[in-house]
Enzyme design. Structure first.
Site, PDB file in Angstrom:
ATOM      1  N   SER A   1       1.112  -1.303  -0.034  1.00 35.86           N
ATOM      2  CA  SER A   1      -0.094  -0.022  -0.105  1.00 35.86           C
ATOM      3  C   SER A   1       0.980   1.318  -0.015  1.00 35.86           C
ATOM      4  CB  SER A   1      -0.781  -0.082   1.371  1.00 35.86           C
ATOM      5  OG  SER A   1      -1.300   1.084   1.398  1.00 35.86           O
TER       6      SER A   1
ATOM      7  N   HIS B   1      -1.291  -1.495  -4.382  1.00 34.96           N
ATOM      8  CA  HIS B   1      -2.405  -1.063  -3.357  1.00 34.96           C
ATOM      9  C   HIS B   1      -2.722   0.457  -3.331  1.00 34.96           C
ATOM     10  CE1 HIS B   1      -5.774  -2.205  -1.234  1.00 34.96           C
ATOM     11  NE2 HIS B   1      -5.489  -1.175  -0.169  1.00 34.96           N
TER      12      HIS B   1
ATOM     13  N   ASP C   1      -4.626   3.380  -1.524  1.00 31.68           N
ATOM     14  CA  ASP C   1      -5.786   3.834  -0.694  1.00 31.68           C
ATOM     15  C   ASP C   1      -6.335   5.254  -1.106  1.00 31.68           C
ATOM     16  OD1 ASP C   1      -6.099   1.280   1.190  1.00 31.68           O
ATOM     17  OD2 ASP C   1      -3.788   1.704   1.490  1.00 31.68           O
TER      18      ASP C   1
ATOM     19  N   MET D   1      -9.075   7.941   0.257  1.00 30.50           N
ATOM     20  CA  MET D   1      -9.619   8.452   1.228  1.00 30.50           C
ATOM     21  C   MET D   1     -10.124  10.035   1.149  1.00 30.50           C
ATOM     22  SD  MET D   1      -7.206   6.954   4.172  1.00 30.50           S
ATOM     23  CE  MET D   1      -6.453   5.397   4.449  1.00 30.50           C
TER      24      MET D   1
ATOM     25  N   HIS E   1      -8.484   1.014  -3.732  1.00 27.09           N
ATOM     26  CA  HIS E   1      -9.245   0.805  -2.418  1.00 27.09           C
ATOM     27  C   HIS E   1     -10.194   2.043  -1.929  1.00 27.09           C
ATOM     28  CE1 HIS E   1      -9.325  -0.393   2.274  1.00 27.09           C
ATOM     29  NE2 HIS E   1     -10.705  -0.338   1.620  1.00 27.09           N
TER      30      HIS E   1
ATOM     31  N   MET F   1     -12.185   4.554  -0.231  1.00 25.99           N
ATOM     32  CA  MET F   1     -12.542   4.659   1.187  1.00 25.99           C
ATOM     33  C   MET F   1     -13.342   5.881   1.130  1.00 25.99           C
ATOM     34  SD  MET F   1      -9.604   3.044   3.474  1.00 25.99           S
ATOM     35  CE  MET F   1      -8.378   3.161   1.879  1.00 25.99           C
TER      36      MET F   1
ATOM     37  N   MET G   1     -11.145  -6.023   6.126  1.00 27.71           N
ATOM     38  CA  MET G   1     -10.472  -4.975   6.644  1.00 27.71           C
ATOM     39  C   MET G   1     -10.112  -5.523   8.258  1.00 27.71           C
ATOM     40  SD  MET G   1      -9.794  -2.321   4.616  1.00 27.71           S
ATOM     41  CE  MET G   1      -8.823  -1.467   6.216  1.00 27.71           C
TER      42      MET G   1
ATOM     43  N   PHE H   1      -5.972   4.882   8.448  1.00 26.07           N
ATOM     44  CA  PHE H   1      -4.364   5.293   8.523  1.00 26.07           C
ATOM     45  C   PHE H   1      -3.544   3.839   8.434  1.00 26.07           C
ATOM     46  CE2 PHE H   1      -7.319   7.717  11.133  1.00 26.07           C
ATOM     47  CZ  PHE H   1      -6.500   9.115  10.743  1.00 26.07           C
TER      48      PHE H   1
ATOM     49  N   ASP I   1      -6.550  -6.475   4.663  1.00 18.65           N
ATOM     50  CA  ASP I   1      -5.853  -5.208   4.781  1.00 18.65           C
ATOM     51  C   ASP I   1      -5.988  -4.480   5.999  1.00 18.65           C
ATOM     52  OD1 ASP I   1      -4.997  -2.477   4.198  1.00 18.65           O
ATOM     53  OD2 ASP I   1      -6.662  -2.072   2.806  1.00 18.65           O
TER      54      ASP I   1
ATOM     55  N   GLY J   1      -2.610  -4.159   9.323  1.00 18.25           N
ATOM     56  CA  GLY J   1      -1.732  -4.967  10.343  1.00 18.25           C
ATOM     57  C   GLY J   1      -1.110  -6.062   9.821  1.00 18.25           C
TER      58      GLY J   1
ATOM     59  N   SER K   1       2.981  -0.468   6.322  1.00 14.91           N
ATOM     60  CA  SER K   1       4.152  -0.038   7.236  1.00 14.91           C
ATOM     61  C   SER K   1       4.864  -1.322   7.070  1.00 14.91           C
ATOM     62  CB  SER K   1       3.725   0.311   8.434  1.00 14.91           C
ATOM     63  OG  SER K   1       2.658  -0.628   8.633  1.00 14.91           O
TER      64      SER K   1
HETATM   65  C1  DX5 Z   1      -6.004   1.560   5.852  1.00 13.40           C
HETATM   66  C2  DX5 Z   1      -5.428   1.109   4.437  1.00 13.40           C
HETATM   67  C3  DX5 Z   1      -4.379   0.089   4.381  1.00 13.40           C
HETATM   68  C4  DX5 Z   1      -3.217   0.844   4.972  1.00 13.40           C
HETATM   69  C5  DX5 Z   1      -2.580  -0.664   5.725  1.00 13.40           C
HETATM   70  O1  DX5 Z   1      -7.082   2.202   5.791  1.00 13.40           O
HETATM   71  O2  DX5 Z   1      -6.698   0.600   3.763  1.00 13.40           O
HETATM   72  O3  DX5 Z   1      -4.322  -0.190   2.997  1.00 13.40           O
HETATM   73  O4  DX5 Z   1      -2.397   1.229   4.139  1.00 13.40           O
HETATM   74  O5  DX5 Z   1      -1.414  -0.143   6.470  1.00 13.40           O
HETATM   75  P1  DX5 Z   1      -0.900  -1.107   7.327  1.00 13.40           P
HETATM   76  O6  DX5 Z   1      -0.158  -2.449   6.367  1.00 13.40           O
HETATM   77  O7  DX5 Z   1       0.497  -0.301   7.914  1.00 13.40           O
HETATM   78  O8  DX5 Z   1      -1.601  -1.540   8.611  1.00 13.40           O
HETATM   79 ZN    ZN Z   2      -6.224  -0.541   1.707  1.00 15.37          ZN
END
Ligand code: DX5
Ligand code: ZN
Length: 217
Positions: free
Chosen positions: A10, A35, A37, A39, A68, A70, A139, A145, A175, A177, A198
């Site tokens: 991501s 990926h 994200d 938002m 993705h 959101m 999720m 975040f 997706d 953690g 991360s």
């Molecule tokens: C969160 C995103 C994820 C995010 C995951 O809202 O959809 O894609 O980047 O980040 P990590 O892998 O650090 O949990």
């Molecule tokens: Zn995502």
């Protein structure tokens, strides 16, 4: 149906001042999908980027662009992301009133359709749209975040969705953690697409970070 596991870094956790180079770097490091994200500061409490950035980074990788979204509303923006270069578009079940219509609209644009569930949303909410999706995104953090803690209830949800899918050609993506420690849990439950922010961008070199998420057997 079983699929090979794909790793989707991501770019939320990338260095945004060098975003094109970061996309190229994870591509060369072995990423299967990129990926993205998106938002809106409304459906989730953070703002990232829109179709113009997707179009700008498209030339840095030929790999699958996995968007993705959101955002709510989402229907007015589907075409923009498809035209900007998204190969797959995933929307949240919670973010659109007429989910069936939204998913059919994605497929009509010629891209793969995905549906995502927040941690608190039941798998029952997608029981009647499984014939219109190519991917279900579970999720395992509340979206918004990177770098949050993995919510373990998602593992059981993956297992239940895997059973609901049956023989359909639908991937389960996870997706939030995802680390070398949590990846085996979700793969064992039935996930075949792992998003990691991360755990890739925060742990260079990227090739080693991506390899550490792959199944060992
Ligand atoms: C969160 C995103 C994820 C995010 C995951 O809202 O959809 O894609 O980047 O980040 P990590 O892998 O650090 O949990
Ligand atoms: Zn995502």
């Amino acid at each position: 149906m079983n699929h090979d596991v794909v790793i989707a870094p991501s770019i939320l956790s990338a260095d945004f001042s060098r975003i094109g180079e970061e996309v190229r770097a994870v591509d060369e490091a072995g990423a299967d999908w990129i990926h993205l994200d998106v938002m809106d500061g409304h459906f989730v409490p953070n703002i990232t980027f829109g179709p113009d950035i997707v179009r700008a980074i498209r030339k840095y990788s030929a790999k699958c662009f996995d968007a993705h979204l959101m955002i709510s509303p989402v229907d007015p923006f589907l075409e923009g992301f498809a035209k900007a270069g998204a190969d797959r578009i995933t929307v949240h079940a919670e973010a659109t009133t007429h989910l069936d219509r939204t998913l059919q609209a994605i497929r009509a644009l010629g891209v793969k359709a995905g549906v995502s569930l927040n941690p608190a949303t039941s798998e029952h909410d997608i029981a009647y749209v499984l014939d219109y999706v190519d991917l279900v995104l579970v999720m395992t953090v509340n979206p918004g975040f990177g770098g949050q803690k993995f919510i373990h209830a998602g593992v059981e949800k993956i297992r239940r969705i895997k059973a609901m899918i049956g023989d359909r050609d639908i991937r389960i993506q996870v997706d939030g953690g995802i680390t070398p420690e949590t990846a085996p849990l979700v793969i064992e439950a039935g996930a075949s697409s792992l998003v990691a922010g991360s755990a890739v961008f925060g742990r260079p070199p990227y090739a080693e970070a991506i390899a550490a998420l792959r199944p060992t057997r």
